[in-house]
Design an enzyme around this catalytic site. Sequence first.
Site, short mmCIF file in Angstrom:
data_model
loop_
_atom_site.label_atom_id
_atom_site.label_comp_id
_atom_site.label_asym_id
_atom_site.label_seq_id
_atom_site.Cartn_x
_atom_site.Cartn_y
_atom_site.Cartn_z
CE LYS A 14 -9.79 32.59 -43.40
NZ LYS A 14 -10.82 32.87 -44.39
CG ASP A 139 -8.75 28.67 -44.53
OD1 ASP A 139 -8.15 28.83 -45.61
OD2 ASP A 139 -9.88 29.13 -44.31
O1 C5P Z 1 -9.99 22.42 -46.36
P1 C5P Z 1 -11.33 22.69 -45.79
O2 C5P Z 1 -11.99 21.47 -45.23
O3 C5P Z 1 -11.37 23.85 -44.84
O4 C5P Z 1 -12.24 23.16 -47.02
C1 C5P Z 1 -13.64 23.10 -46.98
C2 C5P Z 1 -14.16 22.81 -48.36
O5 C5P Z 1 -13.95 23.94 -49.23
C3 C5P Z 1 -13.47 21.66 -49.05
O6 C5P Z 1 -14.12 20.46 -48.76
C4 C5P Z 1 -13.61 22.00 -50.51
O7 C5P Z 1 -14.88 21.60 -50.97
C5 C5P Z 1 -13.59 23.53 -50.52
N1 C5P Z 1 -12.27 24.07 -50.88
C6 C5P Z 1 -11.85 24.04 -52.21
N2 C5P Z 1 -10.62 24.54 -52.55
C7 C5P Z 1 -9.81 25.10 -51.62
C8 C5P Z 1 -10.22 25.15 -50.25
C9 C5P Z 1 -11.45 24.63 -49.93
O8 C5P Z 1 -12.57 23.55 -53.09
N3 C5P Z 1 -8.63 25.59 -51.99
#
Ligand code: C5P
Length: 311
Positions: A14, A139
């Site tokens: 993406k 995501d």
């Molecule tokens: O959800 P995911 O594990 O892919 O996200 C990685 C990191 O990015 C999270 O641990 C968080 O610190 C940060 N993040 C965030 N806000 C979001 C998406 C991700 O702070 N909307």
Amino acid sequence: MAVSRALTVPAYAKLNLGLEVLRQREDGYHELRTLFQTIDLHDDVLLLPRPEGIEVRCDHPLVPTGPENLAYRAARDLARFGRVEKGALVILTKRIPVGGGLGGGSSDAAAVLRGLDHFWRLGLGPAGLYPLARRLGADVPFFLTGGTALGLARGDEIYPLRRQVRAYVVVVDPGQPVSTAAVFRRVAGCLTPRENSNTIFRFVSRDLEGESYSILVNELEQAALEEAPKLAGQVGRIRGILVREGALMASLSGSGSSFFGLFAEAARARRALAALETAGFTAFRARTLSLEQYRRLWSRSLSRSRVGRTR
Ligand code: C5P
């Protein structure tokens, strides 16, 4: 050697055509407004039956194969949720740059959910898999539907758009993985909280008119460049080449480190790719995948569930 069913599913990358960070949420995540877009660059996820347990194999040096891997967790969580007693072997062939802001790990996880849902005949479908996807990462839910979609909340509330973006894409891979968590930590330090987005809703309400791409911004860019000093030194030249060759927009994807240009014409994208390569950058061309194309490619891969020989 046993004869066994195997299923290969594509896991598409993406781009974030725009990304605004509104404020920090009580759960520690950030409230986002983003415009997601799938492109035809993909990893391959090969699923094979195992009598029990989950095993992930991947030959990419930066990809773990244990429970830190989202694809592993997707298989494990789905087996628990569906009370499946059988196991699965998941073999990942990576093409999407790792740590590039192109959603490779999340897309692999969504592909495992959809592939194993089919493989194990659970019949959950994208809607039934959504809660599992959301728990895996912000995501992941987008990849259950793909195409051009608005992402709200943590980026995990997905609203596919009626008008889908159709464009040619050039992606530059600076070969410098960036940690999403580290970029968000930097953003948190200098964020002025606000209630709503400035550009993404304006863009969507203009119904994807060509000239409005330039209003889109990625508010993670500055923090990502602080995290990736090598990219910071290159970004001016990359953007300059993309814009000179006629890009509708040129932006960082997600938290980086990939940078992309969007083009209305294939010839311009080809020229931009050649110019970037001449300047010494690693880059590749791709095309956007609409919601309908994404859906069609998915159902084609699931119906091709084949009989093969496996060790
Ligand atoms: O959800 P995911 O594990 O892919 O996200 C990685 C990191 O990015 C999270 O641990 C968080 O610190 C940060 N993040 C965030 N806000 C979001 C998406 C991700 O702070 N909307």
